[in-house]
Write a protein that holds these residues in place. Structure first.
Motif, PDB file in Angstrom:
ATOM      1  N   THR A  60       0.867  -1.172   0.000  1.00  0.00           N
ATOM      2  CA  THR A  60       0.000   0.000   0.000  1.00  0.00           C
ATOM      3  C   THR A  60       0.904   1.222   0.000  1.00  0.00           C
ATOM      4  OG1 THR A  60      -1.710  -1.182   1.220  1.00  0.00           O
ATOM      5  CG2 THR A  60      -1.834   1.219   1.212  1.00  0.00           C
ATOM      6  N   ILE A  61       0.709   2.091  -0.961  1.00  0.00           N
ATOM      7  CA  ILE A  61       1.565   3.255  -1.136  1.00  0.00           C
ATOM      8  C   ILE A  61       0.733   4.504  -0.910  1.00  0.00           C
ATOM      9  CG2 ILE A  61       3.025   4.487  -2.776  1.00  0.00           C
ATOM     10  CD1 ILE A  61       3.146   1.483  -4.077  1.00  0.00           C
ATOM     11  N   LYS A  62       1.185   5.336   0.009  1.00  0.00           N
ATOM     12  CA  LYS A  62       0.505   6.596   0.300  1.00  0.00           C
ATOM     13  C   LYS A  62       1.249   7.708  -0.428  1.00  0.00           C
ATOM     14  CE  LYS A  62      -0.910   9.515   4.171  1.00  0.00           C
ATOM     15  NZ  LYS A  62      -0.886   9.666   5.649  1.00  0.00           N
ATOM     16  N   VAL A  73       1.430  -6.991 -13.072  1.00  0.00           N
ATOM     17  CA  VAL A  73       0.523  -6.496 -12.031  1.00  0.00           C
ATOM     18  C   VAL A  73      -0.758  -7.331 -12.022  1.00  0.00           C
ATOM     19  CG1 VAL A  73      -0.826  -4.512 -11.259  1.00  0.00           C
ATOM     20  CG2 VAL A  73       1.472  -4.179 -12.178  1.00  0.00           C
ATOM     21  N   LEU A  74      -1.072  -7.892 -10.852  1.00  0.00           N
ATOM     22  CA  LEU A  74      -2.313  -8.657 -10.680  1.00  0.00           C
ATOM     23  C   LEU A  74      -3.461  -7.760 -10.240  1.00  0.00           C
ATOM     24  CD1 LEU A  74      -0.878 -11.783  -8.816  1.00  0.00           C
ATOM     25  CD2 LEU A  74      -1.356 -11.531 -11.257  1.00  0.00           C
ATOM     26  N   PHE A  75      -3.147  -6.760  -9.405  1.00  0.00           N
ATOM     27  CA  PHE A  75      -4.174  -5.858  -8.902  1.00  0.00           C
ATOM     28  C   PHE A  75      -3.569  -4.477  -8.721  1.00  0.00           C
ATOM     29  CE2 PHE A  75      -6.165  -3.593  -5.391  1.00  0.00           C
ATOM     30  CZ  PHE A  75      -7.482  -3.576  -5.800  1.00  0.00           C
ATOM     31  N   ALA A  76      -4.325  -3.459  -9.072  1.00  0.00           N
ATOM     32  CA  ALA A  76      -3.947  -2.070  -8.804  1.00  0.00           C
ATOM     33  C   ALA A  76      -5.226  -1.271  -8.600  1.00  0.00           C
ATOM     34  CB  ALA A  76      -3.135  -1.488  -9.956  1.00  0.00           C
ATOM     35  N   GLY A  77      -5.273  -0.551  -7.518  1.00  0.00           N
ATOM     36  CA  GLY A  77      -6.426   0.291  -7.227  1.00  0.00           C
ATOM     37  C   GLY A  77      -6.006   1.426  -6.309  1.00  0.00           C
ATOM     38  N   TYR A  78      -6.807   2.462  -6.273  1.00  0.00           N
ATOM     39  CA  TYR A  78      -6.493   3.590  -5.401  1.00  0.00           C
ATOM     40  C   TYR A  78      -7.769   4.095  -4.759  1.00  0.00           C
ATOM     41  CZ  TYR A  78      -8.507   7.249  -8.329  1.00  0.00           C
ATOM     42  OH  TYR A  78      -9.386   8.053  -9.007  1.00  0.00           O
ATOM     43  N   LYS A  79      -7.594   4.819  -3.668  1.00  0.00           N
ATOM     44  CA  LYS A  79      -8.729   5.488  -3.032  1.00  0.00           C
ATOM     45  C   LYS A  79      -8.237   6.752  -2.355  1.00  0.00           C
ATOM     46  CE  LYS A  79      -8.688   3.195   1.471  1.00  0.00           C
ATOM     47  NZ  LYS A  79      -9.490   2.483   2.460  1.00  0.00           N
ATOM     48  N   VAL A  80      -9.121   7.725  -2.305  1.00  0.00           N
ATOM     49  CA  VAL A  80      -8.872   8.955  -1.565  1.00  0.00           C
ATOM     50  C   VAL A  80      -9.686   8.813  -0.280  1.00  0.00           C
ATOM     51  CG1 VAL A  80      -9.130  11.462  -1.553  1.00  0.00           C
ATOM     52  CG2 VAL A  80      -8.522  10.286  -3.672  1.00  0.00           C
ATOM     53  N   PRO A  81      -9.008   8.627   0.865  1.00  0.00           N
ATOM     54  CA  PRO A  81      -9.746   8.354   2.103  1.00  0.00           C
ATOM     55  C   PRO A  81     -10.733   9.447   2.511  1.00  0.00           C
ATOM     56  CG  PRO A  81      -7.423   7.899   2.398  1.00  0.00           C
ATOM     57  CD  PRO A  81      -7.571   8.554   1.064  1.00  0.00           C
ATOM     58  N   HIS A  82     -10.361  10.708   2.296  1.00  0.00           N
ATOM     59  CA  HIS A  82     -11.253  11.811   2.666  1.00  0.00           C
ATOM     60  C   HIS A  82     -10.957  12.998   1.754  1.00  0.00           C
ATOM     61  CE1 HIS A  82     -13.179  14.970   5.041  1.00  0.00           C
ATOM     62  NE2 HIS A  82     -13.859  14.006   5.615  1.00  0.00           N
ATOM     63  N   PRO A  83     -11.981  13.688   1.268  1.00  0.00           N
ATOM     64  CA  PRO A  83     -11.733  14.786   0.321  1.00  0.00           C
ATOM     65  C   PRO A  83     -10.959  15.971   0.906  1.00  0.00           C
ATOM     66  CG  PRO A  83     -14.100  14.507   0.718  1.00  0.00           C
ATOM     67  CD  PRO A  83     -13.401  13.423   1.451  1.00  0.00           C
TER      68      PRO A  83
END
Length: 152
Positions: free
Chosen positions: A32-34, A56-66
């Protein structure tokens, strides 16, 4: 208001690292890269570039809070390369792609400026056949020599 000052959204504080890498203990070959002071723009480009790579088997991202200017990027590889090396490769490929896009963009605008500075552009003449989105030709019916028409 709750919103931070605008400069806090993109200027790193003194001593603040732009990237933090945490290896995942539950999933093999994953991390997990921040990435600080960035948003959906870079997150989605990196995700798309990573997914185009065969390792790459999986890659995804999320923004925890705007209101917090960072995103978390999750990468899982097939084990041939470490996730941090894959991210470095993806960044280099993305830089190459964007450089190519910039060159194409500048070249097209140079052509556009050359077309508009010539005798046809100075008098406001009709579209060239390749520029005419409806194929009416230089003197044909349709929009003719209307330079104010925009094709969205």
């Amino acid at each position: 208001m709750n919103a931070p000052n605008r400069f806090e959204l993109y200027v790193l504080d003194e001593g603040e690292a732009p990237v933090e890498i945490n290896e995942d203990t539950k999933i093999p070959n994953a991390a997990t890269i921040k990435i600080l002071k960035q948003d959906h723009t870079l997150g989605n480009m990196l995700r798309a570039q990573l997914l185009s790579m065969p390792e790459v088997l999986f890659a995804g991202y999320k923004v925890p809070h705007p209101l917090h200017p960072h995103f978390l990027l999750k990468i899982q590889t097939d084990g041939t390369k470490a996730p941090d090396l894959i991210l470095s490769d993806a960044c280099n490929q993305l830089i190459g792609t964007l450089s190519s896009l910039e060159g194409s963009f500048k070249r097209e605008f140079a052509f556009k400026e050359a077309d508009s500075s010539g005798p046809a552009g100075a008098t406001g003449a009709t579209f060239a056949t390749s520029d005419d989105p409806y194929g009416t030709g230089a003197g044909g019916a349709g929009w003719g020599n209307r330079d104010d028409y925009l094709d969205f």
